[in-house]
Design a protein around this motif. Structure first.
Motif, PDB file in Angstrom:
ATOM      1  N   VAL A 100       0.840  -1.195   0.000  1.00 53.31           N
ATOM      2  CA  VAL A 100       0.000   0.000   0.000  1.00 53.31           C
ATOM      3  C   VAL A 100       0.877   1.248   0.000  1.00 53.31           C
ATOM      4  O   VAL A 100       0.665   2.187  -0.780  1.00 53.31           O
ATOM      5  CB  VAL A 100      -0.943   0.002   1.217  1.00 53.31           C
ATOM      6  N   ARG A 101       1.891   1.272   0.884  1.00 49.74           N
ATOM      7  CA  ARG A 101       2.788   2.422   0.935  1.00 49.74           C
ATOM      8  C   ARG A 101       3.594   2.528  -0.356  1.00 49.74           C
ATOM      9  O   ARG A 101       3.847   3.617  -0.871  1.00 49.74           O
ATOM     10  CB  ARG A 101       3.728   2.331   2.131  1.00 49.74           C
ATOM     11  N   ASP A 102       4.020   1.374  -0.894  1.00 50.98           N
ATOM     12  CA  ASP A 102       4.779   1.390  -2.144  1.00 50.98           C
ATOM     13  C   ASP A 102       3.927   1.935  -3.288  1.00 50.98           C
ATOM     14  O   ASP A 102       4.414   2.673  -4.153  1.00 50.98           O
ATOM     15  CB  ASP A 102       5.265  -0.024  -2.491  1.00 50.98           C
ATOM     16  N   LEU A 103       2.636   1.589  -3.297  1.00 50.97           N
ATOM     17  CA  LEU A 103       1.760   2.053  -4.363  1.00 50.97           C
ATOM     18  C   LEU A 103       1.491   3.549  -4.288  1.00 50.97           C
ATOM     19  O   LEU A 103       1.204   4.178  -5.314  1.00 50.97           O
ATOM     20  CB  LEU A 103       0.428   1.296  -4.316  1.00 50.97           C
ATOM     21  N   LEU A 104       1.583   4.132  -3.088  1.00 54.91           N
ATOM     22  CA  LEU A 104       1.339   5.568  -2.964  1.00 54.91           C
ATOM     23  C   LEU A 104       2.285   6.366  -3.854  1.00 54.91           C
ATOM     24  O   LEU A 104       1.904   7.381  -4.436  1.00 54.91           O
ATOM     25  CB  LEU A 104       1.476   6.009  -1.506  1.00 54.91           C
ATOM     26  N   ALA A 105       3.535   5.905  -3.948  1.00 58.52           N
ATOM     27  CA  ALA A 105       4.491   6.604  -4.808  1.00 58.52           C
ATOM     28  C   ALA A 105       4.113   6.453  -6.279  1.00 58.52           C
ATOM     29  O   ALA A 105       4.247   7.396  -7.072  1.00 58.52           O
ATOM     30  CB  ALA A 105       5.895   6.063  -4.566  1.00 58.52           C
ATOM     31  N   LEU A 106       3.614   5.269  -6.648  1.00 55.85           N
ATOM     32  CA  LEU A 106       3.272   5.026  -8.047  1.00 55.85           C
ATOM     33  C   LEU A 106       1.968   5.704  -8.454  1.00 55.85           C
ATOM     34  O   LEU A 106       1.742   5.964  -9.638  1.00 55.85           O
ATOM     35  CB  LEU A 106       3.148   3.513  -8.293  1.00 55.85           C
ATOM     36  N   THR A 107       1.114   5.974  -7.482  1.00 57.29           N
ATOM     37  CA  THR A 107      -0.206   6.512  -7.798  1.00 57.29           C
ATOM     38  C   THR A 107      -0.339   7.990  -7.453  1.00 57.29           C
ATOM     39  O   THR A 107      -1.447   8.509  -7.390  1.00 57.29           O
ATOM     40  CB  THR A 107      -1.292   5.723  -7.041  1.00 57.29           C
ATOM     41  N   SER A 108       0.781   8.661  -7.222  1.00 55.81           N
ATOM     42  CA  SER A 108       0.725  10.070  -6.841  1.00 55.81           C
ATOM     43  C   SER A 108       0.401  10.985  -8.019  1.00 55.81           C
ATOM     44  O   SER A 108       0.065  12.145  -7.819  1.00 55.81           O
ATOM     45  CB  SER A 108       2.050  10.497  -6.209  1.00 55.81           C
ATOM     46  N   ARG A 109       0.508  10.462  -9.243  1.00 57.08           N
ATOM     47  CA  ARG A 109       0.163  11.272 -10.415  1.00 57.08           C
ATOM     48  C   ARG A 109      -1.337  11.583 -10.406  1.00 57.08           C
ATOM     49  O   ARG A 109      -2.153  10.698 -10.134  1.00 57.08           O
ATOM     50  CB  ARG A 109       0.534  10.542 -11.696  1.00 57.08           C
ATOM     51  N   PRO A 110      -1.730  12.812 -10.681  1.00 58.22           N
ATOM     52  CA  PRO A 110      -3.151  13.187 -10.576  1.00 58.22           C
ATOM     53  C   PRO A 110      -4.059  12.413 -11.523  1.00 58.22           C
ATOM     54  O   PRO A 110      -5.260  12.284 -11.253  1.00 58.22           O
ATOM     55  CB  PRO A 110      -3.155  14.687 -10.897  1.00 58.22           C
ATOM     56  N   GLU A 111      -3.521  11.903 -12.621  1.00 62.47           N
ATOM     57  CA  GLU A 111      -4.360  11.181 -13.576  1.00 62.47           C
ATOM     58  C   GLU A 111      -4.699   9.759 -13.108  1.00 62.47           C
ATOM     59  O   GLU A 111      -5.593   9.113 -13.661  1.00 62.47           O
ATOM     60  CB  GLU A 111      -3.702  11.132 -14.956  1.00 62.47           C
ATOM     61  N   VAL A 112      -3.997   9.276 -12.084  1.00 67.05           N
ATOM     62  CA  VAL A 112      -4.243   7.926 -11.590  1.00 67.05           C
ATOM     63  C   VAL A 112      -5.420   7.936 -10.618  1.00 67.05           C
ATOM     64  O   VAL A 112      -5.474   8.755  -9.698  1.00 67.05           O
ATOM     65  CB  VAL A 112      -2.987   7.352 -10.896  1.00 67.05           C
ATOM     66  N   ILE A 113      -6.369   7.038 -10.826  1.00 66.60           N
ATOM     67  CA  ILE A 113      -7.461   6.830  -9.885  1.00 66.60           C
ATOM     68  C   ILE A 113      -7.085   5.622  -9.040  1.00 66.60           C
ATOM     69  O   ILE A 113      -7.038   4.497  -9.534  1.00 66.60           O
ATOM     70  CB  ILE A 113      -8.797   6.610 -10.611  1.00 66.60           C
ATOM     71  N   SER A 114      -6.790   5.870  -7.779  1.00 67.53           N
ATOM     72  CA  SER A 114      -6.286   4.802  -6.918  1.00 67.53           C
ATOM     73  C   SER A 114      -7.358   4.345  -5.945  1.00 67.53           C
ATOM     74  O   SER A 114      -7.917   5.141  -5.184  1.00 67.53           O
ATOM     75  CB  SER A 114      -5.057   5.272  -6.144  1.00 67.53           C
ATOM     76  N   PHE A 115      -7.629   3.038  -5.959  1.00 61.21           N
ATOM     77  CA  PHE A 115      -8.465   2.393  -4.961  1.00 61.21           C
ATOM     78  C   PHE A 115      -7.602   1.613  -3.975  1.00 61.21           C
ATOM     79  O   PHE A 115      -8.095   0.735  -3.273  1.00 61.21           O
ATOM     80  CB  PHE A 115      -9.443   1.419  -5.639  1.00 61.21           C
ATOM     81  N   SER A 116      -6.314   1.934  -3.915  1.00 60.10           N
ATOM     82  CA  SER A 116      -5.371   1.106  -3.161  1.00 60.10           C
ATOM     83  C   SER A 116      -5.294   1.489  -1.688  1.00 60.10           C
ATOM     84  O   SER A 116      -5.371   0.629  -0.814  1.00 60.10           O
ATOM     85  CB  SER A 116      -3.978   1.169  -3.798  1.00 60.10           C
ATOM     86  N   GLY A 117      -5.101   2.756  -1.375  1.00 62.57           N
ATOM     87  CA  GLY A 117      -4.934   3.154   0.017  1.00 62.57           C
ATOM     88  C   GLY A 117      -6.263   3.337   0.719  1.00 62.57           C
ATOM     89  O   GLY A 117      -7.252   3.766   0.111  1.00 62.57           O
ATOM     90  N   GLY A 118      -6.299   3.028   2.014  1.00 63.43           N
ATOM     91  CA  GLY A 118      -7.494   3.303   2.811  1.00 63.43           C
ATOM     92  C   GLY A 118      -7.470   4.756   3.249  1.00 63.43           C
ATOM     93  O   GLY A 118      -7.397   5.060   4.449  1.00 63.43           O
ATOM     94  N   LEU A 119      -7.551   5.655   2.278  1.00 62.61           N
ATOM     95  CA  LEU A 119      -7.367   7.079   2.545  1.00 62.61           C
ATOM     96  C   LEU A 119      -8.703   7.780   2.733  1.00 62.61           C
ATOM     97  O   LEU A 119      -9.595   7.678   1.873  1.00 62.61           O
ATOM     98  CB  LEU A 119      -6.615   7.743   1.381  1.00 62.61           C
TER      99      LEU A 119
END
Length: 396
Positions: free
Chosen positions: A21-40
């Motif tokens: 989850v933490r590793d994906l945060l770096a990969l999904t920080s681009r605004p165009e990415v829609i992330s369902f990964s983190g419990g944010l």
């Protein structure tokens, strides 16, 4: 001149996997990415103005004390507020303020576990709890579970055969599955812990994010477990995670050890953040704020559940949580969710594969989707991006 090599990092770290989850945060920080990964939590629902007023008030009226060292147990006003809001009768002296509930887990592991001790966890289990107990050198054993949570007969059998120090679980809107443990199972777990001398660590960060149904009393409310349940809570999901404010409620016999562990970890949680949170909670209609949050999250959950049947391949299964932040998906046999993730990322959408939530023998077809962060429209757009990933249009 040559120098001798430096000692290697501690060997215990080799047994602790990095959080995907933490590793994906770096990969999904681009605004165009829609992330369902983190419990944010949804940032558009943060009460930025209200928190700003509280920080300003504390700094203006009591700034020198708010910027000074403070007691390890926590800000007295904040502890009193936590005690008053706790789901079981609680006195302020029962409460220890922590730097997020993740630190509460670390303090519990420090106070209770020796290397090699056995810890029982749900299957699947909260990933950061797995990391925490691994770092403490514990031997983790998973309790088989079904759609309603841990199997009590299997739990009792494992308690008898494995002699664990503690059993860790998230009974309400569990991370990662979203499931909720029934009142009957909670009572049975409390009785089992009482009969067999096992600590229960009851992690409860999502209980106020209920969208359907009636609340269920925590395990800590059952008399059989009253002297052996450590209840964990957090302000991350209901106020803001950036404050890093959590808490634990512990039986009297364990509190002194937990306070020593806290002193060794960081002396105390941020004084200014505690003071501002205490002022904020005393001067804000938190019920109104939570009504707004729950309404938004309910709509986002419903949007995800409505679209999933058209997005997932035939034969998929998924949970329908009554609250919290997560939907747990099991794809049909033969699918490996981690193999599909690179194609999802290429399509500017992300999820968390299910395998890291297992202690061993993971179900490779599982994945976790978080519905809390994005608007319903953005959620639907992200799921539509996943459709070709699961149907094979962009799979190898």
């Amino acid at each position: 001149m040559s120098y001798a090599p430096l000692p290697s990092p501690a060997a215990r770290l080799a047994t602790v996997a990095s959080s995907p989850v933490r590793d994906l945060l770096a990969l999904t920080s681009r605004p165009e990415v829609i992330s369902f990964s983190g419990g944010l939590p949804a940032p558009d629902l943060f009460d930025v103005a209200g928190l700003a007023r509280s920080f300003e008030h504390v700094l203006r009226t009591d700034g020198r004390r708010a910027l000074q060292y403070s007691p390890s147990e926590g800000n007295p006003a904040l502890r009193a507020t936590i005690a008053a809001r706790a789901p079981v009768p609680t006195a302020p002296e029962d409460v220890l303020v922590t730097t997020g509930s993740q630190q509460a887990l670390t303090l519990v592991a420090t106070a209770l576990l020796e290397p090699g001790d056995t810890v029982l966890v749900e299957e699947p289990a909260y990933l950061s709890a797995i990391q925490c107990f691994q770092l403490a050198g514990a031997r983790l054993v998973a309790v088989p579970s079904d759609a309603d949570g841990p199997d009590v007969e299997q739990l009792i059998s494992l308690i008898q055969s494995e002699k664990p120090k503690l059993f860790y679980l998230v009974p309400t809107f569990q991370n990662p599955t979203g499931r909720t443990l029934s009142a009957a199972r909670r009572e049975a777990i409390a009785r089992s812990a009482g009969q067999h001398g096992v600590w229960i660590v009851e992690d409860d960060p999502y209980t106020e994010l209920r969208y359907d149904g009636a609340p269920i009393p925590p395990i800590a409310a059952h008399p059989a477990a009253a002297d052996r349940t450590i209840l964990l809570g957090s302000f991350s999901k209901i106020v803001a995670p950036g404050l890093r404010l959590g808490w634990l409620r512990a039986p009297a016999g364990l509190r002194a050890a937990l306070i020593v562990a806290k002193q060794a970890a960081d002396l105390h949680t941020s004084t200014i953040d505690q003071a501002a949170a205490a002022h904020y909670l005393a001067n804000t209609d938190l019920s109104l704020h939570l009504d707004r949050v729950r309404s938004a999250y309910r709509t986002r959950r419903d949007a995800m559940l409505t679209v999933l049947p058209a997005v997932l391949p035939a034969g998929s299964e998924w949970t329908r949580p009554s609250g919290g932040m997560f939907v747990w998906v099991r794809l049909p046999s033969g699918f490996v969710s981690s193999d599909l993730l690179p194609y999802a990322l290429k399509n500017d959408v992300a999820y968390v594969p299910g395998a890291p939530f297992y202690v061993r023998d993971p179900d490779l077809a599982t994945l976790r989707l978080s519905f809390s962060t994005h608007s319903p429209e953005r959620t639907i757009e992200g799921l539509e991006r996943l459709r070709p990933v699961f149907t094979g249009a962009i799979c190898p």
